[in-house]
Design a protein around this motif. Structure first.
Motif, PDB file in Angstrom:
ATOM      1  N   MET A   1       0.841  -1.194   0.000  1.00 37.92           N
ATOM      2  CA  MET A   1       0.000   0.000   0.000  1.00 37.92           C
ATOM      3  C   MET A   1       0.872   1.239   0.000  1.00 37.92           C
ATOM      4  N   CYS A   2       0.535   2.201  -0.842  1.00 40.04           N
ATOM      5  CA  CYS A   2       1.245   3.480  -0.864  1.00 40.04           C
ATOM      6  C   CYS A   2       1.120   4.147   0.504  1.00 40.04           C
ATOM      7  N   ARG A   3       2.234   4.697   1.012  1.00 45.74           N
ATOM      8  CA  ARG A   3       2.253   5.357   2.329  1.00 45.74           C
ATOM      9  C   ARG A   3       1.992   6.858   2.234  1.00 45.74           C
ATOM     10  N   GLY A   4       1.915   7.382   1.034  1.00 48.98           N
ATOM     11  CA  GLY A   4       1.682   8.810   0.878  1.00 48.98           C
ATOM     12  C   GLY A   4       2.829   9.675   1.366  1.00 48.98           C
TER      13      GLY A   4
ATOM     14  N   LYS B   1       9.654  -1.765  -1.355  1.00 54.47           N
ATOM     15  CA  LYS B   1      10.355  -2.660  -2.277  1.00 54.47           C
ATOM     16  C   LYS B   1       9.427  -3.824  -2.632  1.00 54.47           C
ATOM     17  N   ASP B   2       8.713  -3.643  -3.718  1.00 54.90           N
ATOM     18  CA  ASP B   2       7.748  -4.657  -4.124  1.00 54.90           C
ATOM     19  C   ASP B   2       7.837  -4.851  -5.635  1.00 54.90           C
ATOM     20  N   ASP B   3       6.726  -5.239  -6.267  1.00 57.45           N
ATOM     21  CA  ASP B   3       6.747  -5.549  -7.703  1.00 57.45           C
ATOM     22  C   ASP B   3       6.383  -4.353  -8.582  1.00 57.45           C
ATOM     23  N   ARG B   4       6.383  -3.148  -8.023  1.00 59.30           N
ATOM     24  CA  ARG B   4       6.029  -1.967  -8.819  1.00 59.30           C
ATOM     25  C   ARG B   4       6.909  -1.818 -10.057  1.00 59.30           C
ATOM     26  N   ASP B   5       8.225  -1.907  -9.868  1.00 54.34           N
ATOM     27  CA  ASP B   5       9.144  -1.705 -10.995  1.00 54.34           C
ATOM     28  C   ASP B   5       9.004  -2.796 -12.041  1.00 54.34           C
TER      29      ASP B   5
ATOM     30  N   MET C   1      -6.815  -2.600  -8.274  1.00 52.17           N
ATOM     31  CA  MET C   1      -6.459  -1.688  -9.353  1.00 52.17           C
ATOM     32  C   MET C   1      -6.115  -0.313  -8.794  1.00 52.17           C
ATOM     33  N   LYS C   2      -6.869   0.120  -7.794  1.00 47.62           N
ATOM     34  CA  LYS C   2      -6.584   1.413  -7.176  1.00 47.62           C
ATOM     35  C   LYS C   2      -5.220   1.401  -6.495  1.00 47.62           C
ATOM     36  N   LYS C   3      -4.876   0.279  -5.872  1.00 48.96           N
ATOM     37  CA  LYS C   3      -3.564   0.168  -5.225  1.00 48.96           C
ATOM     38  C   LYS C   3      -2.442   0.325  -6.246  1.00 48.96           C
ATOM     39  N   MET C   4      -2.597  -0.321  -7.399  1.00 48.87           N
ATOM     40  CA  MET C   4      -1.564  -0.202  -8.421  1.00 48.87           C
ATOM     41  C   MET C   4      -1.468   1.230  -8.934  1.00 48.87           C
ATOM     42  N   ILE C   5      -2.598   1.864  -9.139  1.00 51.70           N
ATOM     43  CA  ILE C   5      -2.608   3.248  -9.606  1.00 51.70           C
ATOM     44  C   ILE C   5      -1.875   4.150  -8.616  1.00 51.70           C
ATOM     45  N   GLU C   6      -2.117   3.946  -7.339  1.00 54.95           N
ATOM     46  CA  GLU C   6      -1.453   4.765  -6.325  1.00 54.95           C
ATOM     47  C   GLU C   6       0.056   4.539  -6.318  1.00 54.95           C
ATOM     48  N   ARG C   7       0.490   3.324  -6.611  1.00 52.75           N
ATOM     49  CA  ARG C   7       1.927   3.045  -6.655  1.00 52.75           C
ATOM     50  C   ARG C   7       2.580   3.666  -7.893  1.00 52.75           C
ATOM     51  N   LEU C   8       1.768   4.003  -8.893  1.00 48.69           N
ATOM     52  CA  LEU C   8       2.282   4.631 -10.113  1.00 48.69           C
ATOM     53  C   LEU C   8       1.956   6.124 -10.175  1.00 48.69           C
ATOM     54  N   ALA C   9       1.535   6.692  -9.058  1.00 48.93           N
ATOM     55  CA  ALA C   9       0.981   8.051  -9.045  1.00 48.93           C
ATOM     56  C   ALA C   9       1.956   9.120  -9.507  1.00 48.93           C
ATOM     57  N   PHE C  10       3.252   8.899  -9.344  1.00 50.18           N
ATOM     58  CA  PHE C  10       4.240   9.907  -9.751  1.00 50.18           C
ATOM     59  C   PHE C  10       4.146  10.216 -11.237  1.00 50.18           C
ATOM     60  N   ASN C  11       3.582   9.283 -12.018  1.00 51.88           N
ATOM     61  CA  ASN C  11       3.422   9.521 -13.450  1.00 51.88           C
ATOM     62  C   ASN C  11       2.403  10.628 -13.740  1.00 51.88           C
ATOM     63  N   GLY C  12       1.547  10.929 -12.779  1.00 51.50           N
ATOM     64  CA  GLY C  12       0.637  12.054 -12.942  1.00 51.50           C
ATOM     65  C   GLY C  12       1.387  13.368 -12.970  1.00 51.50           C
TER      66      GLY C  12
END
Length: 249
Positions: free
Chosen positions: A43-46, A61-65, A92-103
């Protein structure tokens, strides 16, 4: 084409069945189904470290990369989610939050995307609109959307859903192969220029953004934006700047 299908379902239910239908029906394409539920995704920690200092500084350190690498390796991406409580799934929301920097720093401008949602009765439109907005803000060319209802699981319903699925997928592949890029929305332009402005005001705090916007001065495909869309976006950004400088700087 190499197509990555990311499934936000915790099980191999209706949503997976749609992706598997595509995979089995189009052997000429390499469709790789990635189940988010099978991955290690925290889970993203914000903490904003990915936004302030760069995604490589994330403490998780998970499977995001691995997901990001698979996206880069694909020609096109399908984002698929079941609908829970009138919205996309928590996975799906969890994955989006882990990729949020792309926003803040959209990097997928050369990737074509399709979003699909499967519901029992309601919510697929809301889920698709959310995914379309988010993934376009990440830079994806979202060229196809598919909303399906799996209410009765009758033969008649399945035949109708299968027809809609294959027609939408064929359109998606056709647009992706033609390279038919979608012009950015007004909100895409507003977000891009807002983050660019903030990174210029606070270059030390938003180091990663500042570096990104020094290398990319304007939104890709800016030349394809019509005059009025650009004008509206500029007005919104100027209003934001005035409010920001008045109340926040």
């Amino acid at each position: 084409m190499n197509i990555l299908a990311i499934c936000g379902s915790p099980r191999k239910g209706n949503c997976y069945a749609v992706l598997n239908l595509i995979k089995q029906s189009y052997a000429e394409h390499n469709v790789n189904i990635l189940m988010i539920g099978d991955l290690h995704l925290d889970m993203c920690r914000g903490c904003y470290s990915c936004i302030f200092n760069g995604e490589e500084t994330c403490p998780l350190k998970d499977d995001r990369d691995m997901i990001i690498k698979k996206i880069y390796a694909a020609d096109a991406v399908i984002f698929a989610s079941p609908v829970y409580v009138n919205q996309l799934s928590a996975l799906m929301k969890k994955m989006i939050e882990r990729l949020a920097f792309n926003g803040h720093r959209p990097k997928f401008h050369d990737k074509f995307a399709m979003v699909l949602s499967v519901c029992k009765a309601f919510g697929a439109k809301h889920a698709n609109q959310y995914m379309q907005d988010v993934f376009s803000s990440f830079g994806f060319n979202v060229v196809s959307t598919l909303e399906l209802q799996a209410s009765t699981n009758s033969i008649k319903e399945k035949l109708m859903n299968n027809k809609k699925t294959l027609q939408t997928f064929e359109s998606f592949v056709s647009k992706a192969m033609e390279g038919r890029q979608t012009p950015p929305t007004i909100m895409n332009l507003v977000m891009f220029n807002m983050f660019k402005y903030v990174s210029e005001v606070y270059p030390e705090q938003f180091k990663a953004d500042h570096q990104y916007y020094q290398e990319i001065d304007k939104y890709p495909y800016d030349g394809r934006i019509n005059y009025f869309k650009n004008l509206i976006a500029k007005r919104k950004v100027n209003n934001f700047k005035k409010e920001f400088e008045l109340n926040r700087v």
